[in-house]
Design a protein around this motif. Structure first.
Motif: not given
Length: 231
Positions: A14, A19-20, A127-128, A131-132, A137, A158-159, A164, A166
């Motif tokens: 990514l 991060p968030m 995904a980006k 994540i942003e 989200s 991925w989690n 990420h 999320k």
């Protein structure tokens, strides 16, 4: 029509996505079928999810296009919240599925569309955006076929790998994901998934519960604590 194009290739996972951001709005990525299904309950669930996103001022990113459940959720949210609330990301080859419209995707009806070179770039950009996004989200899988399941499993993985943190929600319409949820339980019993990581995927039975599950999502303590920033 808003067919923005990008030649971005998925270098790294990514690209060190930040991060968030608590000051940014919520973004939900919806995976779902490019077919409507044989039962009207799936189409109505797509519309109900769009209404919930509108009510909670949540933006949508999805795989682009106008057909099936994908088109249903995008069209409904664009009508309720305006085109700016919807971003479709579509590989160039899949524009052929819009053949009846000559590859034209009406921005007023379906929001902004970004055309990317391939499936990897599509998933990376979706995904980006999530994540942003701000707190709450996440990723939601509605009813769909092979592609929907593949996308869902990738964001779960991925989690688990720490790429990420999320929320990942299965919107279980009319028991559609009962088999998948049972498979997770079986994998835990067989020792292939830890009990903590079983909670990476959460279930919701209606649209409001989808939003609530994302809002209350808790990251598993069993996840791998890996550094992906150099990817």
């Amino acid at each position: 029509m808003a067919l923005n194009t990008t030649s971005t290739q998925p270098n790294g996972l990514l690209d060190g996505a930040p991060p968030m951001n608590p000051n940014k709005g919520r973004v939900v990525c919806v995976f779902c079928g490019a077919s409507p299904g044989t039962s009207p309950v799936h189409r109505e669930a797509a519309r109900s999810l769009a209404r919930a996103l509108h009510d909670h001022k949540i933006s949508l990113v999805y795989g682009g296009g106008t057909v099936g459940l994908m088109g249903e959720v995008a069209r409904t949210l664009a009508k309720l919240s305006g085109p700016a609330a919807v971003h479709g990301i579509m590989p160039e080859a899949l524009l052929e599925l819009e053949g009846e419209r000559g590859g034209h995707i009406d921005e007023e009806l379906y929001g902004r569309t970004t055309v990317v070179p391939d499936m990897h770039a599509r998933k990376k950009l979706m995904a980006k955006e999530v994540i942003e996004g701000g707190p709450g989200s996440g990723f939601v899988a509605m009813s769909g076929g092979f592609g929907t399941l593949e996308e869902l499993m990738e964001v779960i993985t991925w989690n688990q790998l720490g790429i990420h943190g999320k929320g990942v929600v299965a919107f279980n319409v009319d028991g559609y994901y009962d088999g998948l949820i049972q498979w997770v339980r079986t994998a835990v019993s067989a020792g292939f998934i830890t009990p903590g990581n079983a909670g990476i995927l959460v279930e919701a039975l209606d649209a409001e519960e989808v939003v609530q599950q994302l809002k209350e999502y808790r990251v598993s303590e069993d996840r791998f604590k890996l550094d992906w920033s150099q990817g």
